[in-house]
Write a protein that holds these residues in place. Structure first.
Motif, mmCIF file in Angstrom:
data_model
loop_
_atom_site.group_PDB
_atom_site.id
_atom_site.type_symbol
_atom_site.label_atom_id
_atom_site.label_comp_id
_atom_site.label_asym_id
_atom_site.label_seq_id
_atom_site.Cartn_x
_atom_site.Cartn_y
_atom_site.Cartn_z
ATOM 1 N N CYS A 233 0.806 -1.223 0.000
ATOM 2 C CA CYS A 233 0.000 0.000 0.000
ATOM 3 C C CYS A 233 0.838 1.272 0.000
ATOM 4 N N LYS A 234 2.085 1.163 0.379
ATOM 5 C CA LYS A 234 2.954 2.341 0.412
ATOM 6 C C LYS A 234 3.495 2.688 -0.977
ATOM 7 N N VAL A 235 3.404 1.739 -1.890
ATOM 8 C CA VAL A 235 3.896 1.965 -3.257
ATOM 9 C C VAL A 235 2.859 2.757 -4.036
ATOM 10 N N PRO A 236 3.239 3.884 -4.680
ATOM 11 C CA PRO A 236 2.271 4.676 -5.442
ATOM 12 C C PRO A 236 1.498 3.824 -6.437
ATOM 13 N N ILE A 237 0.209 4.093 -6.532
ATOM 14 C CA ILE A 237 -0.667 3.282 -7.373
ATOM 15 C C ILE A 237 -0.221 3.289 -8.832
ATOM 16 N N LEU A 238 0.390 4.388 -9.297
ATOM 17 C CA LEU A 238 0.850 4.448 -10.685
ATOM 18 C C LEU A 238 2.065 3.566 -10.937
ATOM 19 N N PHE B 282 -13.032 4.110 1.298
ATOM 20 C CA PHE B 282 -12.837 5.502 0.899
ATOM 21 C C PHE B 282 -11.937 6.228 1.896
ATOM 22 N N THR B 283 -12.166 6.006 3.177
ATOM 23 C CA THR B 283 -11.379 6.679 4.218
ATOM 24 C C THR B 283 -9.910 6.316 4.135
ATOM 25 N N ALA B 284 -9.620 5.019 3.984
ATOM 26 C CA ALA B 284 -8.232 4.570 3.911
ATOM 27 C C ALA B 284 -7.532 5.119 2.673
ATOM 28 N N MET B 285 -8.211 5.108 1.543
ATOM 29 C CA MET B 285 -7.599 5.574 0.306
ATOM 30 C C MET B 285 -7.420 7.083 0.295
ATOM 31 N N LYS B 286 -8.315 7.808 0.943
ATOM 32 C CA LYS B 286 -8.173 9.260 1.005
ATOM 33 C C LYS B 286 -6.977 9.649 1.854
ATOM 34 N N LYS B 287 -6.691 8.900 2.909
ATOM 35 C CA LYS B 287 -5.575 9.206 3.804
ATOM 36 C C LYS B 287 -4.226 8.873 3.191
ATOM 37 N N SER B 288 -4.224 7.943 2.239
ATOM 38 C CA SER B 288 -2.952 7.425 1.721
ATOM 39 C C SER B 288 -2.422 8.231 0.535
ATOM 40 N N PRO B 289 -1.183 8.739 0.621
ATOM 41 C CA PRO B 289 -0.578 9.445 -0.520
ATOM 42 C C PRO B 289 -0.384 8.542 -1.734
ATOM 43 N N THR C 34 -2.597 6.629 -3.047
ATOM 44 C CA THR C 34 -3.815 6.602 -3.853
ATOM 45 C C THR C 34 -4.460 7.974 -4.008
ATOM 46 N N ASN C 35 -4.252 8.854 -3.045
ATOM 47 C CA ASN C 35 -4.799 10.208 -3.112
ATOM 48 C C ASN C 35 -3.697 11.145 -3.606
ATOM 49 N N PHE C 36 -3.696 11.398 -4.901
ATOM 50 C CA PHE C 36 -2.589 12.113 -5.537
ATOM 51 C C PHE C 36 -2.341 13.498 -4.948
ATOM 52 N N THR C 37 -3.375 14.150 -4.453
ATOM 53 C CA THR C 37 -3.181 15.489 -3.896
ATOM 54 C C THR C 37 -2.401 15.437 -2.584
ATOM 55 N N ARG C 38 -2.167 14.253 -2.029
ATOM 56 C CA ARG C 38 -1.355 14.110 -0.819
ATOM 57 C C ARG C 38 -0.002 13.473 -1.103
ATOM 58 N N ASP C 39 0.278 13.239 -2.392
ATOM 59 C CA ASP C 39 1.566 12.669 -2.791
ATOM 60 C C ASP C 39 2.543 13.818 -3.045
ATOM 61 N N PRO C 40 3.559 13.988 -2.209
ATOM 62 C CA PRO C 40 4.472 15.126 -2.359
ATOM 63 C C PRO C 40 5.237 15.142 -3.676
ATOM 64 N N THR C 41 5.368 13.983 -4.322
ATOM 65 C CA THR C 41 6.141 13.936 -5.565
ATOM 66 C C THR C 41 5.366 14.463 -6.764
ATOM 67 N N ILE C 42 4.030 14.570 -6.646
ATOM 68 C CA ILE C 42 3.238 15.070 -7.774
ATOM 69 C C ILE C 42 2.280 16.187 -7.364
ATOM 70 N N GLN C 43 2.516 16.784 -6.192
ATOM 71 C CA GLN C 43 1.613 17.832 -5.716
ATOM 72 C C GLN C 43 1.592 19.046 -6.633
ATOM 73 N N GLU C 44 2.707 19.276 -7.356
ATOM 74 C CA GLU C 44 2.754 20.421 -8.259
ATOM 75 C C GLU C 44 1.655 20.331 -9.312
ATOM 76 N N ALA C 45 1.382 19.111 -9.762
ATOM 77 C CA ALA C 45 0.341 18.926 -10.780
ATOM 78 C C ALA C 45 -1.046 19.282 -10.250
ATOM 79 N N PHE C 46 -1.205 19.232 -8.933
ATOM 80 C CA PHE C 46 -2.506 19.507 -8.318
ATOM 81 C C PHE C 46 -2.457 20.789 -7.485
#
Length: 302
Positions: free
Chosen positions: A72-77, A232-239, A241-253
């Protein structure tokens, strides 16, 4: 090459008469038709904003070997690369080329219409899991997606609604063309057709259904772990799956900052009622009745 955060972003384009967003790649799409499919390949397909990430999460965890908490820690992409794009966080090469040397089983995401899938997949090789969502909530979710990312041009709600219901302007194909075509193949041996609304009602049942379709036998404990990480709760908390919380792609959002909008937003059935005017609802209902006539595919709208 980082296409998510690149400042040199291409514009939307047309491919075989269909409009696609700039994150897609014509070079990658040129390779999709002849892509060599393996027997254990899994294509996770859905129309835009129709539960793709949710289905990716379920499939990747069902297929996971080892500790689910680590997976689960591995980015979904990275777990389920996007077939018709470039390698967005790596080489910059077309993803079909990168996937040639990827180990099995290969899990792949796609937003392509059925007729644009790899020829061998359409001929029955590999597995296709298609997730469909009621069109009214799709329109709303697509509008909100465009509000938060600068990779996509965004108009007003009224402008985006009109664009969505106009065949030649709709991104990734006209909804009323794409979904019925997948539905016509629902009984193909390598196809599993599921609905977003049904998953909302019975997540555990769909985890088991997907596992069975993929030939995976999971213990009750394992199913419980998959379900716990696919809420939904688990996926929203996780960077991951929730791209807006992924620091590596936050610029896109970056447009989402301070707005309260996130990639994993509400996940509700019936949110369209907070957006549609009476006239817009009547307009879409008329299109829906006309285009879905003759098909037994139905959706829950609230």
């Amino acid at each position: 090459m980082d296409l998510f955060n690149s400042k040199d972003r291409p514009r939307p384009f047309y491919y075989n008469g269909v409009k696609f967003g700039p994150i897609h790649s014509p070079d990658a799409m040129d390779m999709v038709e002849s892509f060599e499919v393996r027997d254990d390949d899994v294509f996770i397909s859905a129309y835009l904003k129709s539960g793709t990430t949710w289905t990716q999460q379920i499939v990747s965890l069902v297929c996971a070997e080892g500790d689910i908490s680590e997976v689960c820690k591995v980015p979904i992409l990275r777990r389920t690369p996007w077939l018709e794009t470039l390698d967005m966080k790596g080489t910059g090469e077309p993803m079909p080329k990168v996937l040639k040397s990827a180990p099995s089983p290969r899990l792949m995401k796609t937003h392509l219409p059925y007729y644009m899938l790899p020829r061998q997949a359409r001929d029955g090789k590999g597995k296709i899991i298609y997730c469909a969502r009621n069109v009214k909530d799709v329109v709303v979710s697509w509008h909100n997606m465009r509000l938060m990312t600068h990779n996509l041009p965004c108009g007003t709600w009224e402008e985006n609604f009109k664009e969505f219901i106009t065949p030649e302007q709709a991104y990734n194909g006209f909804w009323w063309d794409v979904i019925p075509e997948y539905w016509r193949h629902k009984d193909d041996g390598n196809m599993l057709f599921i609905k977003y609304e049904d998953m909302k009602q019975d997540l555990r049942g769909h985890v088991v259904k997907i596992a069975n379709f993929l030939g995976k036998t999971l213990s009750d404990q394992r199913v419980d772990k998959v379900v716990a990480n696919c809420t939904f709760t688990a996926m929203k908390k996780s960077p991951s799956t929730n791209f807006t919380r992924d620091p590596t792609i936050q610029e896109a959002f970056s447009k989402a900052k301070g707005s309260g909008i996130e990639f994993i937003r509400k996940g509700e059935v019936g949110d369209w009622k907070n957006w549609f005017s009476v006239e817009e609802n009547e307009t879409l209902e008329a299109i829906h009745r006309e285009k879905m006539a003759g098909t037994d595919l139905t959706f829950q709208f609230e």
